[in-house]
Write an enzyme that holds these catalytic residues in place. Structure first.
Site, short mmCIF file in Angstrom:
data_model
loop_
_atom_site.label_atom_id
_atom_site.label_comp_id
_atom_site.label_asym_id
_atom_site.label_seq_id
_atom_site.Cartn_x
_atom_site.Cartn_y
_atom_site.Cartn_z
N ASP A 272 -70.16 4.27 55.39
CA ASP A 272 -70.78 4.87 56.56
C ASP A 272 -69.74 5.44 57.51
OD1 ASP A 272 -72.92 5.61 58.15
OD2 ASP A 272 -72.92 3.75 59.28
N ASP B 126 -64.39 3.88 52.49
CA ASP B 126 -65.44 3.29 53.30
C ASP B 126 -66.69 4.14 53.07
OD1 ASP B 126 -66.70 1.82 55.51
OD2 ASP B 126 -66.42 3.69 56.64
#
Length: 216
Positions: free
Chosen positions: A13, A11
């Site tokens: 952020d 991922d």
């Protein structure tokens, strides 16, 4: 604990970078512009979900496309103003990996993801963004697409996530999950391994893949 993998899926952020201050600034401005109350906004699940799904939960269907484009523009414009920063351990951990063994899998649009990654000097060979999928996290589609593009069996992939929705997506894809306690408390994260951030991990590339270990 040691984890063996053929591909590592990150991922963005909250995992590689932090843009929480930017997100708060931009979405606060967006809610004012579209007349969304703080109470309504607080009732919607946000972290780890595509903006299009968030907006669809808040506004009538005929406004969604325009409103999604607006929040994307606000966030892209905010990147040069300190809108993104690397999280501890990110640069060294990624630098230890072959480019064809890892991917970034984000709920942001491609335009926004590339703006944030470029700002901190991360250039993934494989990037899966909201534009590439029909169902966002917690659906497994984004991670399954990344595995397919890397040519790796999902069972041999490791997902790195900070959000419950993303961890749920990784588990649903049949992948090993590593949670980073950067935006949630460790006890809120259901994963095979929970660490503070990527600085807690080391990666050793072998002929059979990548060996991920917790630093002593």
């Amino acid at each position: 604990m040691t984890i063996h993998a053929h591909a590592l899926l990150f991922d963005n952020d909250g995992t590689l970078v932090s843009s929480l201050d930017s997100v708060e600034r931009c979405w606060t401005r967006w809610t004012r512009e579209y007349g969304v109350t703080a109470e309504d906004f607080a009732r919607v699940a946000l972290h780890g979900r595509p903006a299009a799904e968030i907006v669809a939960d808040l506004l009538p269907a005929h406004l969604v496309a325009e409103a999604v484009a607006r929040v994307e523009q606000l966030e892209v414009d905010d990147v040069p103003d300190g809108g993104v920063r690397l999280l501890p351990g990110t640069r060294d951990f990624l630098a230890s990996l072959p480019a064809d063994r890892w991917a970034v899998v984000t709920s942001a649009t491609r335009r926004l993801a590339e703006a944030r990654l470029d700002a901190v000097g991360i250039l993934p060979k494989t990037l899966i963004a909201a534009d590439d999928i029909t169902r966002g996290k917690p659906d497994p589609e984004p991670y399954l697409l990344a595995a397919r593009q890397l040519g790796v069996d999902p069972a041999h992939c490791v997902v790195f996530e900070d959000a419950p929705a993303g961890l749920q997506a990784g588990r649903a894809a049949g992948m090993t999950t590593v949670a980073l306690a950067t935006t949630h408390r460790a006890e809120e994260l259901d994963a095979d391994l929970v660490v503070q951030d990527l600085s807690a991990l080391s990666a050793l590339v072998t002929g059979g893949g990548v060996q991920i270990s917790v630093r002593r």
